[in-house]
Design a protein around this motif. Structure first.
Motif, PDB file in Angstrom:
ATOM      1  N   PHE A 505       0.926  -1.321   0.283  1.00  0.00           N
ATOM      2  CA  PHE A 505      -0.235  -0.114   0.180  1.00  0.00           C
ATOM      3  C   PHE A 505       0.984   1.561   0.048  1.00  0.00           C
ATOM      4  O   PHE A 505       1.621   1.346   0.532  1.00  0.00           O
ATOM      5  CB  PHE A 505      -0.939  -0.037   1.545  1.00  0.00           C
ATOM      6  N   ILE A 506       0.399   2.510  -0.787  1.00  0.00           N
ATOM      7  CA  ILE A 506       1.200   3.525  -0.178  1.00  0.00           C
ATOM      8  C   ILE A 506       1.550   4.079   0.608  1.00  0.00           C
ATOM      9  O   ILE A 506       2.665   4.375   0.974  1.00  0.00           O
ATOM     10  CB  ILE A 506       0.355   4.612  -1.911  1.00  0.00           C
ATOM     11  N   SER A 507       0.456   4.467   1.773  1.00  0.00           N
ATOM     12  CA  SER A 507       0.566   4.436   2.838  1.00  0.00           C
ATOM     13  C   SER A 507       1.267   4.136   3.587  1.00  0.00           C
ATOM     14  O   SER A 507       1.718   5.031   4.215  1.00  0.00           O
ATOM     15  CB  SER A 507      -1.580   3.682   3.692  1.00  0.00           C
ATOM     16  N   HIS A 508       1.793   2.723   3.007  1.00  0.00           N
ATOM     17  CA  HIS A 508       3.292   2.144   4.256  1.00  0.00           C
ATOM     18  C   HIS A 508       3.812   2.312   3.576  1.00  0.00           C
ATOM     19  O   HIS A 508       5.420   2.605   3.787  1.00  0.00           O
ATOM     20  CB  HIS A 508       3.036   0.863   3.743  1.00  0.00           C
ATOM     21  N   LEU A 509       4.571   2.244   1.691  1.00  0.00           N
ATOM     22  CA  LEU A 509       5.634   3.055   1.290  1.00  0.00           C
ATOM     23  C   LEU A 509       5.466   4.864   1.497  1.00  0.00           C
ATOM     24  O   LEU A 509       7.140   4.850   2.172  1.00  0.00           O
ATOM     25  CB  LEU A 509       5.272   3.309  -0.007  1.00  0.00           C
TER      26      LEU A 509
END
Ligand SMILES: Cc1cc2nc3c(=O)[nH]c(=O)nc-3n(C[C@H](O)[C@H](O)[C@H](O)COP(=O)(O)OP(=O)(O)OC[C@H]3O[C@@H](n4cnc5c(N)ncnc54)[C@H](O)[C@@H]3O)c2cc1C
Length: 618
Positions: A505-509
């Motif tokens: 997920f981008i939110s993790h990246l």
């Protein structure tokens, strides 16, 4: 005595940085407001360096802007060099700073005040406060005018019983070429406590006499970091004295360079040999000076091992040759200023346009105030700005905004508006002042805020604009623009939580230190403007730290952490110099007690706490 027929809701005394925000805020809340000032030609005057913002101060200006205040947009409109300080560091300590055209800055504010609905302005010196039933009910001026008001905000700056010093000469005045104000006597009769501080300013020189080939250039940043959350007007949208406009959809400024040089051992020799002629060292100045803006005399004495100090040469405007010599504030006699200036590379032939000088003035210890900045002694009377022991335009403006707002809310029989330490630097500033007081001119720092990771300059609108709108400080145009931005940011956050790139997920990246927008496929990166991505990424990166800080940030445990007798504070690495000095002087018995001392920041307390735990383990 001539009496005005009209009774005003709010009377503001002073048209400096505090007075301006106080008057405009009271008007935004719908109050009939009168601003009285000793000199209409010095509205919004920057008594010292022609710059707004800087570390922690830049955050304050953005908070003022998020609440609809004037300082940020005015600096944007009249700026001549824009920089983002600490750009290479984390977003919470980055801060914008704008070098302004000093006269344009003043003229634009004066025009804004003159056009403000609900505001009247009068050049008059207030000599007495009218008090009835122990509450403030108006003022009297020194030429016999009596004016009634339902509340009064005093923002008298450095003018109270002010004394100017150049070498062995002293004269009355709050700023060179201005008078001083005798209002202290009246306030003493009301049994206020008073203290004495001092500050100073360097000489100004003629650009044509500077040899720039011996200096290092310092250019402004591109893209330009602005204070205002709203776009500046387009060219010809109005005719305020604005230098910078939005052109072809972009904020455009022809930036001017600043220059860097340094003092030399010869400079220090001349200063050391003449300290007996400095009113600071001959004992003629009694007031305490600003620790974080020391005079060159102080720097030479306190940092005797240093062979040079940086000097920044800053233009005072677009239409003047005057340069501000940042770093050599002094009250030495003119002949000594002249001599030491010429030992500085690039300034060998410098022509002084205005000499440096020091000013001593009265301030009123701010523990006499409630968090609304209303005085505890006289209901309806508010103090804001340098009168409360602060130094700096931004600290003054922030207090002015809150004092003007609360004076208006009281008149309107509405609940007060107080910002907490957790939500704003304005809250930290006012809480520090009214809870702890200050025994030297107070300057805000990010280290004074427990919640500094969350108090970024770029999220000031997200923290404050909604409440500002509810209170009435923020108008519907700003509210509409902010609401649209908030929805767009929420949409972007939702997208980052639902969308995967390379299986994650981008939110993790985004939490990774090495994340950059270029890692995302262009169709995703182009979903939002870059500044929206910057905000969402900064939130994601700091989220974990803020959560940890919330867990560790419970300061009540500090009261149980005892500091042993005879503890040597000099052994603790990382404490600020101010904290170390004050801890050694006052010898607190617990970390909790240390934290409640003026000058000891939450960062200092955390360092002490870790040190004590480690020593116990060892
Ligand atoms: C020489 C000098 C050097 C300084 N150097 C620094 C520095 O290095 N760093 C720093 O951070 N800050 C410095 N300052 C302080 C900075 O100027 C103030 O922090 C800031 O201007 C405070 O804003 P203010 O609105 O409280 O007061 P001011 O800007 O001082 O404005 C006070 C206003 O009150 C008016 N006034 C006063 N008495 C009366 C009265 N009785 N009736 C009507 N009007 C009245 C004045 O005319 C003026 O309009 C310096 C100030 C001076 C004078």
């Amino acid at each position: 005595m001539f009496s005005f027929e009209k009774e005003y809701d709010v009377i503001v005394v002073g048209s400096g940085h505090a007075g301006i925000e106080a008057a405009l805020a009271a008007c935004r809340l719908g109050c009939e407001t009168l601003m009285l000032t000793q000199n209409l030609d010095t509205v919004g005057q920057m008594s010292c360096n022609p710059a707004i913002g800087g570390l922690a101060k830049g955050q304050l200006v953005r908070e003022i802007d998020a609440l609809g205040g004037a300082m940020g947009i005015n600096a944007d409109a009249t700026g001549i060099q824009f920089r983002m300080l600490n750009r290479s560091k984390g977003p919470s300590v980055r801060a914008p700073r704008v070098q302004c055209d000093k006269k344009a800055y003043q003229f634009r504010l004066k025009a804004q005040l003159e056009r403000q609905p609900g505001l009247e302005i009068l050049q008059a010196t207030v000599s007495r406060l009218l008090v009835e039933d122990e509450s403030a009910r108006g003022v009297e001026t020194d030429i016999g005018i009596s004016i009634r008001g339902r509340s009064v905000v005093i923002t008298a700056g450095t003018f109270l019983r002010a004394l100017l010093h150049v070498g062995e000469l002293s004269k009355s005045g709050g700023r060179m070429a201005d008078g001083s104000s005798g209002l202290t006597g009246d306030l003493l009769k009301l049994r206020f406590e008073v203290g004495r501080f001092k500050t100073g300013t360097p000489c100004r020189i003629n650009r044509r006499s500077i040899d720039f080939s011996r200096c290092q250039v310092q250019l402004g940043d591109e893209p330009l970091p602005r204070f205002g959350f709203l776009p500046l007007p387009r060219e010809n949208d109005n005719d305020l004295h604005t230098l910078n406009w939005t052109k072809n959809g972009k904020f455009h400024v022809e930036q001017l360079p600043c220059w860097i040089t340094n003092t030399t051992s010869k400079t220090h020799e001349i200063i050391s040999a003449n300290l007996h002629r400095s009113p600071l060292y001959s004992g003629r100045i009694e007031g305490t000076g600003p620790r974080y803006c020391p005079s060159i005399e102080d720097k030479v004495v306190k940092f005797a091992s240093r062979t040079e100090h940086h000097i920044f040469l800053e233009p005072e405007g677009r239409h003047t040759e005057e340069f501000y010599v940042n770093g050599i504030s002094t009250s030495l006699p003119f002949d000594i200023q002249f001599a030491f200036l010429r030992t500085i590379p690039g300034l060998e032939k410098a022509q002084i346009l205005r000499p440096g000088y020091a000013v001593e003035y009265d301030y009123f210890p701010p523990t006499q105030l409630a968090h609304t900045l209303e005085t505890k002694r006289v209901p309806g009377l508010y103090f804001a700005g340098q009168i409360n022991g602060t130094s700096g335009y931004e600290e003054a403006a922030a207090q002015g905004l809150m004092a003007g707002t609360n004076a208006a809310l009281k008149v309107l029989n509405r609940a007060p508006y107080v910002l907490s330490r957790r939500e704003a630097y304005i809250g930290v500033l006012i809480d520090d002042l009214v809870s702890q007081g200050t025994d030297e001119p107070y300057r805000l720092f990010t280290s004074r805020a427990e919640n500094r990771l969350a108090l970024r300059h770029d999220n000031a609108d997200q923290r404050l604009t909604e409440r500002g709108f509810q209170v009435g400080l923020v108008d519907s145009a700003r509210w509409k623009q902010f609401s649209e931005k908030r929805s767009a940011l929420q949409q972007l956050r939702d997208t980052t939580e639902k969308t995967r790139v390379d299986g994650e997920f981008i939110s993790h990246l985004m939490k990774r230190a090495d994340f950059s927008l270029s890692r995302l496929p262009s169709e995703i990166a182009s979903l939002a403007p870059e500044d929206h991505w910057d905000l969402v990424v900064a939130d994601a990166k700091s989220e974990g730290y803020i959560r940890r800080q919330a867990v560790n940030g419970d300061v009540s445990r500090y009261d149980e952490q005892a500091i042993p007798d005879q503890f040597d504070f000099a052994r603790v690495n990382g404490l600020s110099r101010e904290a170390r000095e004050k801890l050694a002087r006052h010898k607190p018995t617990s970390v909790g007690q240390a934290l409640r001392m003026s000058g000891v920041t939450p960062a200092d307390a955390a360092i002490m706490s870790i040190y004590l735990k480690q020593s116990r383990r060892e």
